[in-house]
Write an enzyme that holds these catalytic residues in place. Structure first.
Site, PDB file in Angstrom:
ATOM      1  N   CYS A 175     -26.168   7.652  25.684  1.00 21.26           N
ATOM      2  CA  CYS A 175     -26.677   7.602  27.062  1.00 21.26           C
ATOM      3  C   CYS A 175     -25.985   6.512  27.879  1.00 21.26           C
ATOM      4  O   CYS A 175     -25.783   6.658  29.079  1.00 21.26           O
ATOM      5  CB  CYS A 175     -28.175   7.375  27.058  1.00 21.26           C
ATOM      6  SG  CYS A 175     -28.652   5.879  26.175  1.00 21.26           S
ATOM      7  N   GLU A 214     -36.787   6.456  29.543  1.00 16.32           N
ATOM      8  CA  GLU A 214     -35.376   6.057  29.444  1.00 16.32           C
ATOM      9  C   GLU A 214     -34.584   7.346  29.537  1.00 16.32           C
ATOM     10  O   GLU A 214     -34.650   8.171  28.626  1.00 16.32           O
ATOM     11  CB  GLU A 214     -35.103   5.382  28.096  1.00 16.32           C
ATOM     12  CG  GLU A 214     -36.002   4.208  27.760  1.00 16.32           C
ATOM     13  CD  GLU A 214     -35.760   3.013  28.651  1.00 16.32           C
ATOM     14  OE1 GLU A 214     -34.727   2.978  29.347  1.00 16.32           O
ATOM     15  OE2 GLU A 214     -36.615   2.125  28.670  1.00 16.32           O
ATOM     16  N   GLU A 260     -24.408  13.985  34.376  1.00 14.03           N
ATOM     17  CA  GLU A 260     -24.176  13.574  32.986  1.00 14.03           C
ATOM     18  C   GLU A 260     -23.730  14.768  32.139  1.00 14.03           C
ATOM     19  O   GLU A 260     -24.375  15.820  32.149  1.00 14.03           O
ATOM     20  CB  GLU A 260     -25.489  13.019  32.412  1.00 14.03           C
ATOM     21  CG  GLU A 260     -25.341  12.520  30.983  1.00 14.03           C
ATOM     22  CD  GLU A 260     -26.673  12.097  30.365  1.00 14.03           C
ATOM     23  OE1 GLU A 260     -27.674  12.815  30.539  1.00 14.03           O
ATOM     24  OE2 GLU A 260     -26.703  11.041  29.711  1.00 14.03           O
ATOM     25  N   LYS A 274     -43.008  12.131  18.196  1.00 11.21           N
ATOM     26  CA  LYS A 274     -42.395  13.458  18.066  1.00 11.21           C
ATOM     27  C   LYS A 274     -40.898  13.353  18.239  1.00 11.21           C
ATOM     28  O   LYS A 274     -40.386  13.146  19.329  1.00 11.21           O
ATOM     29  CB  LYS A 274     -42.941  14.457  19.090  1.00 11.21           C
ATOM     30  CG  LYS A 274     -42.583  15.882  18.668  1.00 11.21           C
ATOM     31  CD  LYS A 274     -42.338  16.865  19.772  1.00 11.21           C
ATOM     32  CE  LYS A 274     -41.008  16.834  20.457  1.00 11.21           C
ATOM     33  NZ  LYS A 274     -39.851  17.262  19.640  1.00 11.21           N
TER      34      LYS A 274
END
Ligand code: NAD
Length: 484
Positions: free
Chosen positions: A287, A254, A384, A179
């Protein structure tokens, strides 16, 4: 059947289940970050399509698993060849859909997808079972393919990240329901077409489209999934982990990063400053990006002067143009999120040294921004942002450098610039991160482990680590003297 014409490429906007396109009456809008144009009305999956896709994966599993690595290899290598043959089409669609720079998609990012399939086909074939004698028995360790795997991927680098997970799953003998993220779903639809062309048996790779909280949540909650592999934010990672735990399904995640980029006084300062300014590439939606610049106090001025020169050279523009280095952010909601971080930093008393606003050209561009925080506890240092926003802090000596590097809850990566091999070893070992690059960035052997410490992830991907994840290891113990 529904299709959209994107950058001259015809893309199916339906699901792909059991080797066939499955339309959906419910659709969601997929817009291009470049100009806000609606690119496609994409199938909006629900619990029913999640079940159907997992059933297809379950039905296809025994025959796919039974092929063994050598039987599966030719399919995966054909798929790799087809990706290579379609780099231009894949790159054009990914660029319109996600706004990653077209030249890097063409030059390396899409080809990396092909490399993933080839590398995992090779590695699965090369696996050597452990075999030894003890206590009157022969012991052997074998890999059993785990079953249907659910793979959920984020909107940044959607094609590469999807192949990064799908390739080891298929090579290990799992079947897959993939997905992709709802903000950039189109390149994974092309991957489904290529899987058909590569003659993957129906049900081996399925792609369902839709919203994370809807079809994504249904997939990860299903007891039919025997592995869940997720890349995305720590917040979503937590909820997917809970769903996996309910079904006792091994889960790999992750997640986000807030990686430090350390510059010691003995470093090649120009190379370090160039790399630091390079963290604005792809609008910082990476990332692994080294978003916390930590620079030795003694070279503060020299570093900043060089950093400014490299940062000034950035060109905000259309990602399809060769001259562009900073593309727009993915979505209006993401632009507002990035802006929110910088505004809160400003109000809290952090110093905005560069940028700190939307770009004058309008659209979804945000200016490359540098913030000097008032303290290491500032939100902009600790969370982040996932945009073109870096922070700048200084340190006095190695001990403080390591303390600052390890001072956030994240632990995905770190980048260290130093001229000393001894320091590279010491600092590299002391930093809590899944990957530490010294005088380099992003280069990584596909067989090395990849993942995060802290809230940056659970588990490791890459090489045999990924193949082990998609397998159940079995000990086969046969008494000596068994002859019939
Ligand atoms: P996200 O967590 O919002 O979404 C990721 C995926 O999860 C999407 O496909 C989404 O539809 C799906 N999803 C959302 N809610 C779900 C739910 N309840 N159940 C099942 N699926 C659900 O992340 P994003 O905004 O797409 O991506 C950005 C994040 O990904 C950043 O934090 C970035 O650092 C991280 N990321 C990490 C890596 C890595 O390798 N560590 C790589 C790329 C991106």
């Amino acid at each position: 059947m529904s299709r959209a014409e994107v950058a001259g490429v015809s893309v199916s906007t339906d699901h792909f289940v059991d080797g066939e396109r499955v339309p959906s009456p419910d659709r969601f809008e997929d817009r291009s970050p470049i100009d806000g144009r609606v690119l496609a009305l994409v199938a909006r999956g629900d619990a029913e399509i999640a079940d159907r896709a997992l059933e297809a994966a379950r039905t296809a599993f025994p025959a796919w698993a039974a092929l063994g690595p050598a039987g599966r290899g030719p399919y995966l290598r054909r798929l790799a060849d087809l990706i290579d043959a379609n780099v231009e089409r894949l790159a054009a669609v990914e660029c319109e859909d996600m706004a990653m720079l077209l030249r890097s998609l063409r030059a390396r990012v899409i080809a990396r997808g092909a490399r993933n399939f080839r590398a995992y086909a090779d590695l699965a074939e090369a696996y050597e079972e452990r075999d030894w004698r003890s206590g009157g028995s022969w012991n052997r360790v074998t890999r059993m393919p785990a079953g249907p795997a659910v793979v959920i991927t984020p909107w940044n680098a959607p094609f590469m990240l999807s192949t990064w997970k799908t390739a080891p799953a298929l090579a290990a003998g799992c079947t897959v329901v993939l997905k992709p993220a709802e903000w950039s779903p189109l390149s994974c639809s092309l991957l489904a077409d290529l899987a058909t062309e590569a003659e993957l048996p129906p049900g081996v790779l399925n792609v369902v489209q839709g919203i994370g909280e809807e079809v994504g949540a249904a997939l990860v909650a299903s007891p039919l999934a025997r592995r869940t592999s997720f890349t995305g934010s720590p917040e979503t990672g937590r909820s997917i982990g809970v769903a996996a735990a309910r079904n006792l399904v091994p889960f790999t995640a992750e997640l986000g990063g807030k990686s430090p980029l350390l510059v010691f006084e003995d470093a090649d300062l120009d190379a370090a400053a160039r790399k630091a300014a390079g963290q604005y590439d792809d609008a910082g939606q990476v990332c692994l990006a080294g978003t916390r610049l930590l620079v030795e106090e003694s070279v503060r001025g020299e570093f900043l002067e060089r950093f400014d020169r490299h940062a000034d050279a950035h060109v905000l523009g259309d990602p399809r143009d060769d001259a562009t280095t900073v593309s727009p952010l993915i979505h209006q909601r993401h632009l507002e999120r990035v802006e929110g971080f910088v505004e809160r930093a400003r109000v809290a008393g952090d110093r905005i040294v560069r940028g700190g606003r939307r770009a004058a050209r309008g659209g979804l561009w945000y200016e490359p921004t540098l913030v000097e925080p008032r303290s290491n506890d500032s939100e902009i240092v600790q969370r982040e942002v996932f945009g073109p926003v870096l922070t700048f802090q200084t340190f006095a000596g190695e001990t403080e450098a390591i303390e600052l590097a390890n001072s956030t809850p994240y632990g995905l990566a770190a980048i260290v610039y130093t001229g000393s091999a001894g320091r590279a070893e010491r600092v590299g070992r002391a930093i809590r991160a899944g990957t530490v690059w010294v005088n380099s960035f992003l280069v990584r052997d596909l067989t090395a482990p990849f993942g995060g410490a802290g809230i940056s992830g659970i588990g490791r991907e890459g090489g045999d680590y990924a193949l082990d994840f998609y397998s159940d290891l079995k000990t086969l113990q046969i008494a000596e003297g068994t002859t019939r």
